[in-house]
Design an enzyme around this catalytic site. Structure first.
Site, PDB file in Angstrom:
ATOM      1  N   ASP A  37     -18.867   7.109   7.098  1.00  0.00           N
ATOM      2  CA  ASP A  37     -17.952   8.138   7.597  1.00  0.00           C
ATOM      3  C   ASP A  37     -18.247   8.468   9.060  1.00  0.00           C
ATOM      4  OD1 ASP A  37     -15.758   9.782   7.522  1.00  0.00           O
ATOM      5  OD2 ASP A  37     -16.839  11.504   6.717  1.00  0.00           O
ATOM      6  N   SER A  92     -14.479  18.599  10.896  1.00  0.00           N
ATOM      7  CA  SER A  92     -14.985  17.239  10.708  1.00  0.00           C
ATOM      8  C   SER A  92     -15.193  16.522  12.035  1.00  0.00           C
ATOM      9  CB  SER A  92     -14.010  16.422   9.857  1.00  0.00           C
ATOM     10  OG  SER A  92     -14.157  16.707   8.505  1.00  0.00           O
ATOM     11  N   HIS A 142     -12.970   9.547   8.755  1.00  0.00           N
ATOM     12  CA  HIS A 142     -11.759  10.086   8.133  1.00  0.00           C
ATOM     13  C   HIS A 142     -10.907  10.899   9.108  1.00  0.00           C
ATOM     14  CE1 HIS A 142     -14.415  13.650   7.319  1.00  0.00           C
ATOM     15  NE2 HIS A 142     -13.280  14.323   7.498  1.00  0.00           N
TER      16      HIS A 142
END
Length: 484
Positions: free
Chosen positions: A245, A327, A212
């Protein structure tokens, strides 16, 4: 910003009573003392039950990937007026008492005899002035003596840069790992994108991060990676796995002195182990935070807010502060080994500070590095992810009874693939899977996350219920290539 309770105003202290008419006038120097304003603060509200990917995006908001996973409302505005208001209230009450004590009217006593009173008052005033001058002189003299060597203050003989930091300290781990982390900026051809983190995977210039983080730049756009020393490199997406992910990018014109981070063994991690997270929370690059492993095998479904399918993981849970922008960054153990990739955070129920973005409440989730390593290697070799599967459709409803095989498959397909792993193992529509090996399965997303911790070809033991009776069967996991 205004405070909710400013307290009661403190009345000024009255001036000294007027001297008798025959007293001589006297003056004294006046001074002021600076004061410090009290700080106000407030606690966060209770967390909601949905995880969000910790990605710092430009003008994005989180949404659920699937109707079964509704998006949480934005985090709640902090409740100002907790400790801060109490502090102001206490100040107000104290002020009231102080004002009452000093505010009593002064009544001058009636003079007894005028003879000698003026001389007495003058003598008292002169004595006060002399004492004040003497005190000031002594204070100045003592200060000069302290400055000239009489002080007992001890100064360090070494600067911070010369202090030895033993291996295993947070400072030592951070110093070794920071040069191998990067801040990633990804933007689509239309300019939409955000900021995330990644770390050096090998000497060829491959950087591992979250899918992402780079999703906006997969089909064109701009992608850069900046090291802590300020050097920025253009990069390209080598491969991405939306379900896991995980993504791998490669630096263009990569330097020859890259130092890959050492990968640990996430299976050996224990609850209570120390953790160190590195990332760019809210764009603040090269930020280091610490915590512990607070849980293992935590089933988490998360989304990048694009409305696509969810990512599933059996995550490492940590209380190290993780925020949007962390992230893709490494979660390290106390020796500096990568044990996970920071990916998602639990959010509060409403948006705070008017931003609509979630912030750290001490519940962060990382993809175990054993799984991420396998996925990254597949992406480098083939450019496509490979997923393990059982060959059956399961309900994605959030239950505690298990993962039920649906009566109908996705898009009109069979709920159990004919000749697939589940079919060969004897599973049928309506069966409720309650365990995979020794892992308790409480829902469909939990089952998916556990399956994806394995590789195609692995043999697992499935425990399921049918007609109120419990059964077990052996199943060899199949494979699926790509995210479609």
């Amino acid at each position: 910003m205004s405070t909710e309770n400013e307290g009661t105003a403190v009345p000024p202290a009255p001036s000294a009573p007027p001297p008798p008419a025959d007293a001589p006038a006297a003056s004294a120097p006046q001074g002021t003392h600076p004061g410090a304003a009290p700080a106000a603060g407030g606690p966060y509200g209770p967390p909601a039950a949905q995880a969000h990917q910790a990605h710092q995006g430009a003008g994005e908001s989180s949404s659920a990937p699937d109707p079964s996973w509704p998006p949480p409302p934005p985090p709640s505005t902090p409740a100002y007026g907790g400790d801060g208001a109490a502090g102001h209230g206490a100040a107000g009450q104290g002020g009231g008492g102080w004002g009452a004590g000093w505010g009593a009217a002064h009544q001058q006593p009636a003079p007894k005899n005028g003879r000698g009173r003026g001389g007495l008052v003058a003598a008292v005033l002169v004595a006060a002035l002399v004492a004040g001058g003497l005190g000031g002189g002594l204070g100045y003299t003592l200060a000069e003596e302290n400055d000239s060597g009489g002080s007992t203050t001890v100064s360090s003989t070494t600067s911070g840069g010369n202090v030895k930091r033993d291996p295993g300290t947070v400072a030592a781990v951070a110093a070794a790992a920071l040069p191998s982390t990067v801040t990633i900026e990804a933007a689509s051809s239309s300019g939409e994108g955000g900021t995330g983190t990644g770390f050096v995977f090998d000497k060829q210039g491959h950087i591992v991060t979250n899918n992402h983080v780079v999703a906006d730049a997969v089909d064109g756009g701009n992608l850069t990676a900046t090291f802590p020393n300020g050097k920025k490199y253009d990069a390209e997406v080598v491969g991405n796995a939306q379900g896991y992910d995980v993504a791998v990018i490669k630096l263009k014109n990569a330097p020859s002195d890259l130092k890959p981070l050492t990968l640990g063994n996430s299976d050996d991690v224990a609850v209570g182990d120390s953790t160190i997270a590195i990332g760019a929370p809210f764009g603040l690059s090269n930020t280091v935070t610490t915590g512990i492993i607070s849980a293992k095998n935590r089933p988490v479904a998360s989304s990048d807010g694009s409305g696509s399918k969810a990512s599933y993981m059996s995550a490492l849970q940590t209380d190290a502060s993780i925020n949007p922008g962390n992230s893709g960054g490494p979660l390290l153990d106390a020796q500096g080994n990568v044990i996970g990739i920071n990916s998602a955070i639990q959010s509060t129920s409403n948006g705070g500070f008017g931003t609509g973005q979630a912030g750290s409440i001490g519940l962060g989730f990382a993809i175990p590095i054993n799984q991420a390593k396998y996925v990254a290697q597949e992406l480098i070799e083939t450019g496509k992810p490979v997923y393990a599967k059982i060959g059956a459709s399961v309900s994605l409803e959030d239950t505690t009874n298990g993962a039920q095989i649906t009566e109908q498959g996705v898009g009109g397909a069979e709920p159990v693939d004919p000749g697939g792993p589940a079919d060969k193992a004897g599973l049928k529509p309506g069966d409720v899977i309650t365990k995979l090996d020794d892992r308790v399965i409480d829902s469909g997303p939990t089952l998916i996350g556990e399956i994806w911790t394995h590789k195609p070809g692995d043999e697992v033991t499935i425990t399921y219920e049918r007609g109120g009776k419990e059964h077990t069967t052996e199943l060899t996991l199949g494979s699926r290539v790509g995210d479609s």
